[in-house]
Design an enzyme around this catalytic site. Structure first.
Site, PDB file in Angstrom:
ATOM      1  N   ASP A  30      15.951 -56.747  -1.528  1.00 13.86           N
ATOM      2  CA  ASP A  30      17.164 -57.319  -2.112  1.00 13.86           C
ATOM      3  C   ASP A  30      16.777 -58.052  -3.395  1.00 13.86           C
ATOM      4  O   ASP A  30      15.674 -58.607  -3.484  1.00 13.86           O
ATOM      5  CB  ASP A  30      17.827 -58.298  -1.128  1.00 13.86           C
ATOM      6  CG  ASP A  30      19.326 -58.406  -1.364  1.00 13.86           C
ATOM      7  OD1 ASP A  30      20.090 -57.858  -0.557  1.00 13.86           O
ATOM      8  OD2 ASP A  30      19.716 -59.006  -2.382  1.00 13.86           O
ATOM      9  N   GLU A 151      27.404 -44.900   7.264  1.00 18.86           N
ATOM     10  CA  GLU A 151      27.287 -45.719   8.489  1.00 18.86           C
ATOM     11  C   GLU A 151      28.658 -45.842   9.143  1.00 18.86           C
ATOM     12  O   GLU A 151      29.670 -45.818   8.454  1.00 18.86           O
ATOM     13  CB  GLU A 151      26.702 -47.094   8.156  1.00 18.86           C
ATOM     14  CG  GLU A 151      27.481 -47.915   7.125  1.00 18.86           C
ATOM     15  CD  GLU A 151      28.659 -48.671   7.683  1.00 18.86           C
ATOM     16  OE1 GLU A 151      28.684 -48.888   8.895  1.00 18.86           O
ATOM     17  OE2 GLU A 151      29.546 -49.032   6.898  1.00 18.86           O
ATOM     18  N   PHE A 152      28.637 -45.968  10.474  1.00 17.84           N
ATOM     19  CA  PHE A 152      29.895 -46.159  11.217  1.00 17.84           C
ATOM     20  C   PHE A 152      29.754 -47.361  12.154  1.00 17.84           C
ATOM     21  O   PHE A 152      30.215 -47.324  13.294  1.00 17.84           O
ATOM     22  CB  PHE A 152      30.225 -44.896  12.023  1.00 17.84           C
ATOM     23  CG  PHE A 152      30.426 -43.666  11.169  1.00 17.84           C
ATOM     24  CD1 PHE A 152      31.624 -43.440  10.514  1.00 17.84           C
ATOM     25  CD2 PHE A 152      29.396 -42.751  10.992  1.00 17.84           C
ATOM     26  CE1 PHE A 152      31.808 -42.323   9.714  1.00 17.84           C
ATOM     27  CE2 PHE A 152      29.561 -41.624  10.194  1.00 17.84           C
ATOM     28  CZ  PHE A 152      30.774 -41.410   9.557  1.00 17.84           C
ATOM     29  N   LYS A 207      33.339 -40.202   5.956  1.00 15.61           N
ATOM     30  CA  LYS A 207      33.374 -41.659   6.137  1.00 15.61           C
ATOM     31  C   LYS A 207      34.758 -42.231   5.785  1.00 15.61           C
ATOM     32  O   LYS A 207      35.349 -42.993   6.554  1.00 15.61           O
ATOM     33  CB  LYS A 207      32.279 -42.295   5.280  1.00 15.61           C
ATOM     34  CG  LYS A 207      32.340 -43.799   5.161  1.00 15.61           C
ATOM     35  CD  LYS A 207      32.105 -44.488   6.497  1.00 15.61           C
ATOM     36  CE  LYS A 207      32.549 -45.918   6.468  1.00 15.61           C
ATOM     37  NZ  LYS A 207      31.546 -46.899   6.514  1.00 15.61           N
ATOM     38  N   GLY A 260      41.691 -55.881   8.984  1.00 18.94           N
ATOM     39  CA  GLY A 260      40.986 -56.547   7.885  1.00 18.94           C
ATOM     40  C   GLY A 260      39.556 -56.069   7.888  1.00 18.94           C
ATOM     41  O   GLY A 260      39.252 -54.999   8.411  1.00 18.94           O
ATOM     42  N   CYS A 263      35.635 -52.981   5.494  1.00 18.17           N
ATOM     43  CA  CYS A 263      35.730 -51.526   5.320  1.00 18.17           C
ATOM     44  C   CYS A 263      37.149 -50.980   5.226  1.00 18.17           C
ATOM     45  O   CYS A 263      37.505 -50.359   4.226  1.00 18.17           O
ATOM     46  CB  CYS A 263      35.002 -50.827   6.452  1.00 18.17           C
ATOM     47  SG  CYS A 263      33.234 -50.967   6.321  1.00 18.17           S
TER      48      CYS A 263
HETATM   49  C1  UDX Z   1      35.030 -50.492  10.838  1.00 17.76           C
HETATM   50  C2  UDX Z   1      34.781 -49.100  11.467  1.00 17.76           C
HETATM   51  O1  UDX Z   1      35.200 -49.117  12.824  1.00 17.76           O
HETATM   52  C3  UDX Z   1      33.325 -48.716  11.323  1.00 17.76           C
HETATM   53  O2  UDX Z   1      33.119 -47.417  11.859  1.00 17.76           O
HETATM   54  C4  UDX Z   1      33.013 -48.749   9.842  1.00 17.76           C
HETATM   55  O3  UDX Z   1      31.818 -48.238   9.498  1.00 17.76           O
HETATM   56  C5  UDX Z   1      33.211 -50.153   9.308  1.00 17.76           C
HETATM   57  O4  UDX Z   1      34.580 -50.500   9.490  1.00 17.76           O
HETATM   58  P1  UDX Z   1      34.712 -53.011  11.576  1.00 17.76           P
HETATM   59  O5  UDX Z   1      35.296 -53.399  10.253  1.00 17.76           O
HETATM   60  O6  UDX Z   1      33.491 -53.707  12.046  1.00 17.76           O
HETATM   61  O7  UDX Z   1      34.337 -51.459  11.600  1.00 17.76           O
HETATM   62  O8  UDX Z   1      35.863 -53.285  12.632  1.00 17.76           O
HETATM   63  P2  UDX Z   1      36.743 -52.500  13.684  1.00 17.76           P
HETATM   64  O9  UDX Z   1      36.355 -52.925  15.048  1.00 17.76           O
HETATM   65  O10 UDX Z   1      36.798 -51.066  13.404  1.00 17.76           O
HETATM   66  O11 UDX Z   1      38.175 -53.177  13.370  1.00 17.76           O
HETATM   67  C6  UDX Z   1      38.748 -53.131  12.072  1.00 17.76           C
HETATM   68  C7  UDX Z   1      40.049 -53.887  12.037  1.00 17.76           C
HETATM   69  O12 UDX Z   1      41.042 -53.264  12.833  1.00 17.76           O
HETATM   70  C8  UDX Z   1      39.977 -55.318  12.563  1.00 17.76           C
HETATM   71  O13 UDX Z   1      40.774 -56.129  11.734  1.00 17.76           O
HETATM   72  C9  UDX Z   1      40.556 -55.237  13.958  1.00 17.76           C
HETATM   73  O14 UDX Z   1      41.098 -56.451  14.398  1.00 17.76           O
HETATM   74  C10 UDX Z   1      41.622 -54.192  13.740  1.00 17.76           C
HETATM   75  N1  UDX Z   1      41.978 -53.458  14.979  1.00 17.76           N
HETATM   76  C11 UDX Z   1      41.058 -52.656  15.575  1.00 17.76           C
HETATM   77  C12 UDX Z   1      43.259 -53.567  15.513  1.00 17.76           C
HETATM   78  O15 UDX Z   1      44.113 -54.304  14.983  1.00 17.76           O
HETATM   79  N2  UDX Z   1      43.578 -52.844  16.619  1.00 17.76           N
HETATM   80  C13 UDX Z   1      42.687 -52.024  17.228  1.00 17.76           C
HETATM   81  O16 UDX Z   1      43.065 -51.386  18.218  1.00 17.76           O
HETATM   82  C14 UDX Z   1      41.397 -51.924  16.699  1.00 17.76           C
END
Ligand code: UDX
Length: 440
Positions: A30, A151-152, A207, A260, A263
């Site tokens: 970094d 990445e996921f 992605k 939120g 991603c």
């Molecule tokens: C996401 C993707 O899932 C991941 O594959 C990617 O690489 C990065 O972005 P993340 O941001 O960590 O991961 O959160 P995630 O658990 O997917 O939730 C995203 C948003 O959706 C959150 O604000 C969560 O509160 C909201 N959410 C999720 C809902 O409101 N309802 C749901 O059923 C699931």
């Protein structure tokens, strides 16, 4: 095989620690020297369950190291991952690729023969082609390959997701790179997790399409929840009923305050912009983004309607979801300032959010636990699904608060459970409990 990762942020650190856990020799790089110094001492800049212990363990066993000497390190590695940020460009909503391209320049100045450059950052279609062009311009006779490998990882369960991926996507058809990637992900492949080799462009688009599809599901169920409230249906039952259809599936159907994080919002915006650039409009996704923004406004209106003349609001949870300290694009960032501007007194508790870094809530009062918030509040609003909130002592809450009201935007409690309590309870897409008709 020596691996270096440029970018020791969320993705770089989790990827680095997990690859070191699979016995690769990894150096996380970094340009931020302070961050690297802290990491060398085992101080992790983010909250991710299990990450700190894993990093400390791998430093100790000499498979993971940290450095800000980027050029020197990449000169001695076989595989270089690019894992820097691609934030939204505030002027045009496209992904800002400046960090990716400056990595490509740095790599171009230092790359050795037979290196594989792997782009893990989320990037629009065609970015890997540009990275290749930049490196090629300075090294026309060098043998190297640029691979897309998105990445996921979900924050809060990123280590689990790295070790147990639904799939690994790799954009390359270069035979040597395929061998290298099969080696990097040997553990996952041995455990029979699918690895898909495709073109770079398809990999880049997979992605964006995945995140956008998930964002659409969330907005869909949220809009169904709004309808449930009007017609007296229950969104949890709807999610169960539709989710049992194998073509739909049960995941990502939890109604809530909107999506939120680092991603979904930025990736959805970037895909809409790509659609415009290539004259293939992503109309559905555009509606999803607008719907998500509108939702936050509607939720503060809902709080205000329920609170009426009660001015003290307690907020439980401000991060965009549970098990993270990440505040990026959290619904709380618009809901709380809106309430403050309308003259409400706000008390907040969040198990992980760093109160000093959130300038938007500077007039709010931070408490150290749920019950201190309840003590200051006429009405509690649950914005994040932390297990502490699900496990809170409702009896204690009704003892502390005079005529308690809970507005639960994560549907943490069952209606039957709340019917037995002396608590006015409003959730998402379900009937209100113990509330006066006036409010409804
Ligand atoms: C996401 C993707 O899932 C991941 O594959 C990617 O690489 C990065 O972005 P993340 O941001 O960590 O991961 O959160 P995630 O658990 O997917 O939730 C995203 C948003 O959706 C959150 O604000 C969560 O509160 C909201 N959410 C999720 C809902 O409101 N309802 C749901 O059923 C699931």
């Amino acid at each position: 095989m020596k691996i270096s990762i440029i970018g020791s942020g969320y993705v770089g650190l989790v990827t680095g620690a997990c690859m070191a856990n699979a016995n690769q020799h990894v150096t996380c790089l970094d340009i931020d020297e302070k961050k690297i110094k802290d990491l060398k001492n085992g101080k992790i800049p983010i909250y991710e369950p299990g990450l700190e212990d894993l990093i400390k363990e791998k430093i100790k066993s000499n498979v993971l190291s940290f450095s800000s000497e980027i050029s020197q390190t990449i000169r001695n590695t076989d595989v270089i991952f690019i894992a820097v940020g691609t934030p939204s460009n505030t002027e045009n909503n496209e992904a800002d690729l400046s960090q990716v391209f400056s990595c490509a320049e740095e790599i171009a100045r230092n790359i050795k023969n037979n290196t594989v450059v792997i782009v893990k950052s989320t990037v629009p279609v065609g970015t890997c082609d540009k990275v290749e062009e930049i490196i090629n311009l300075k090294n026309p006779s060098l043998n190297f390959d640029v691979v897309s490998n998105p990445e996921f990882l979900r924050e809060g369960s990123a280590i689990f997701d790295f070790e147990n991926p639904d799939r690994i996507i790799v954009g390359t058809h270069n035979k040597d790179s395929i061998t290298t990637l099969n080696l990097i992900y040997k553990k996952q492949i041995d455990n029979e997790f699918p690895i898909i080799f495709t073109t770079r462009r398809s990999s880049e688009l997979i992605k964006y399409a995945s995140n956008s599809m998930l964002a659409m599901r969330i907005i869909f169920i949220n809009e169904i929840a709004d309808l449930c409230e009007k017609v007296g249906a229950d969104v949890n039952d709807i999610a169960l009923g539709i989710g049992l259809d194998k073509r739909i599936g049960p995941e990502f159907l939890n109604a809530g305050p909107g999506f939120g994080g680092s991603c979904f919002p930025k990736d959805a915006r970037a895909l809409v912009e790509s659609g415009i650039s290539y004259n293939a409009p992503q109309n559905l996704l555009k509606a999803v983004i607008d719907g998500n923004e509108k939702r936050k406004e509607n939720l503060s209106k809902k709080i205000i309607t329920i609170a009426k003349n009660r001015k003290n609001i307690g907020i439980l949870g401000v991060t965009y979801k549970a098990n993270t300290d990440d505040m990026r694009e959290a619904p709380s960032l618009s809901i709380i300032p809106d309430l403050i501007n309308k003259g409400f007194n706000i008390s907040i508790f969040d198990p992980q959010a760093n109160k000093n870094s959130i300038k938007e809530f500077k007039n709010a009062n931070w408490e150290n636990d749920i019950y201190s918030v309840a003590n200051n509040s006429d009405c509690l609003v649950i914005l994040t699904e932390w297990s502490d909130f699900k496990d809170m002592d409702l009896k204690k809450i009704s003892d502390i608060m005079d005529k308690p009201i809970i507005i639960d935007f994560r549907n943490l409690f069952s209606l039957d459970e709340m019917k037995k309590m002396n608590i006015e309870y409003h959730s998402i897409g379900r009937e209100a409990i113990n509330s006066s008709k006036e409010v409804e």
